[in-house]
Design an enzyme around this catalytic site. Sequence first.
Site, PDB file in Angstrom:
ATOM      1  N   HIS A 111       0.839  -1.220   0.000  1.00  0.00           N
ATOM      2  CA  HIS A 111       0.000   0.000   0.000  1.00  0.00           C
ATOM      3  C   HIS A 111       0.869   1.262   0.000  1.00  0.00           C
ATOM      4  O   HIS A 111       0.340   2.350  -0.236  1.00  0.00           O
ATOM      5  CB  HIS A 111      -1.030   0.005   1.154  1.00  0.00           C
ATOM      6  CG  HIS A 111      -0.487   0.305   2.520  1.00  0.00           C
ATOM      7  ND1 HIS A 111      -1.271   0.742   3.555  1.00  0.00           N
ATOM      8  CD2 HIS A 111       0.763   0.223   3.020  1.00  0.00           C
ATOM      9  CE1 HIS A 111      -0.545   0.915   4.641  1.00  0.00           C
ATOM     10  NE2 HIS A 111       0.702   0.615   4.350  1.00  0.00           N
ATOM     11  N   ASP A 163      -6.908   9.063   0.796  1.00  0.00           N
ATOM     12  CA  ASP A 163      -6.589   8.206   1.934  1.00  0.00           C
ATOM     13  C   ASP A 163      -7.063   8.937   3.187  1.00  0.00           C
ATOM     14  O   ASP A 163      -6.640  10.073   3.437  1.00  0.00           O
ATOM     15  CB  ASP A 163      -5.068   7.987   1.965  1.00  0.00           C
ATOM     16  CG  ASP A 163      -4.624   6.972   3.002  1.00  0.00           C
ATOM     17  OD1 ASP A 163      -5.226   6.915   4.085  1.00  0.00           O
ATOM     18  OD2 ASP A 163      -3.641   6.257   2.731  1.00  0.00           O
ATOM     19  N   GLU A 223      -8.464   3.117   3.302  1.00  0.00           N
ATOM     20  CA  GLU A 223      -7.786   3.015   4.601  1.00  0.00           C
ATOM     21  C   GLU A 223      -8.679   3.312   5.808  1.00  0.00           C
ATOM     22  O   GLU A 223      -8.174   3.539   6.906  1.00  0.00           O
ATOM     23  CB  GLU A 223      -6.504   3.866   4.650  1.00  0.00           C
ATOM     24  CG  GLU A 223      -5.453   3.476   3.602  1.00  0.00           C
ATOM     25  CD  GLU A 223      -4.646   2.208   3.923  1.00  0.00           C
ATOM     26  OE1 GLU A 223      -4.853   1.618   5.008  1.00  0.00           O
ATOM     27  OE2 GLU A 223      -3.830   1.806   3.075  1.00  0.00           O
TER      28      GLU A 223
END
Length: 314
Positions: free
Chosen positions: A152, A238, A283
């Site tokens: 990631h 994110d 996330e």
Amino acid sequence: MYSAVSDNKFVKSNTIAYIPASFHGGQGKSGVDFASKELVKKGICSQLEGIGYSVRQHEDTDCNEFKPAEDPQIFNAKNPIWVSEFNKHLSEQVATECRAGNRTVVVGGDHSVAIGSINGTTSVYGDDMCLVWIDAHPDIHKLDTTESGNIHGCPVSLSLGIEKNSTFGWVVPRIKKERLVYIGLRDVDPKEAMIIRENKIKAFSMTDVDRYGIGKVVEMALDHVNPNRDLPIHLSFDVDAMDPTVTPATGTPVRGGLTFREGHYVCEAIAETNCLVSMDLVEVNPFLGNEAERDQTVTVGCSLIRSAFGETLL
Ligand SMILES: [Mn+2]
């Protein structure tokens, strides 16, 4: 009735495809693969319908279907085949929706799912697509520079072709360096800082947000990647870009992030360009934190998506 559906420069349908990317193999903590279900429970699809969209909700994919029996590390990088195979599937899902003229929202999952999401959108919108990356971390490690070994932290280098590896041979790196911009950075490994400098990639850290204010930062970011506001935009958001007091339930929180309003302003300003065709929201980890923290993080995830797709305060 109020409608947030704008006169988008690239997309004529009012359909958003809601695509779960329930994958956790790009990092070490389980739970991030349950985020998409939590956003659905919170009502994200009906919320988007409430602001005027028609939503095509894809079924959740079981990421374990893509897990190989053997998956040896590449340098430090863990689960390379698993990450690759899941993303190849995701890329096809996204490409099909883009080809049909629909907007897409990919809800992770960890940020490795941007590999497939971006490959899918750029396969339709081509190599002038802009990538706006909102994150505490630049996620631009190469497979041989990541110390954690969590992929990631590598999706940007794969999407730009800074990293090429036969395991990800299906990825076509169509994002140009000058079409990428970061906002929100504050936890950058030295090797990533070197990659950003060497490739002259535009990045606005939290220091820039402090110095100029979020309004000016977003304007400068868009002026860099999309000066005439005539190129399609992919937003990869994110939730760890936000301050941990705003989105606490995430795997790699870093203090000193975007406030609630700063994060939403970024989404609102991108919506105003009428150039946004696709988005990732990644996330969120509903296994982390207490119940109130999980609920708050999922709620903020939903409102960031609504803002990006045109919801306004007035
Ligand atoms: Mn990230």
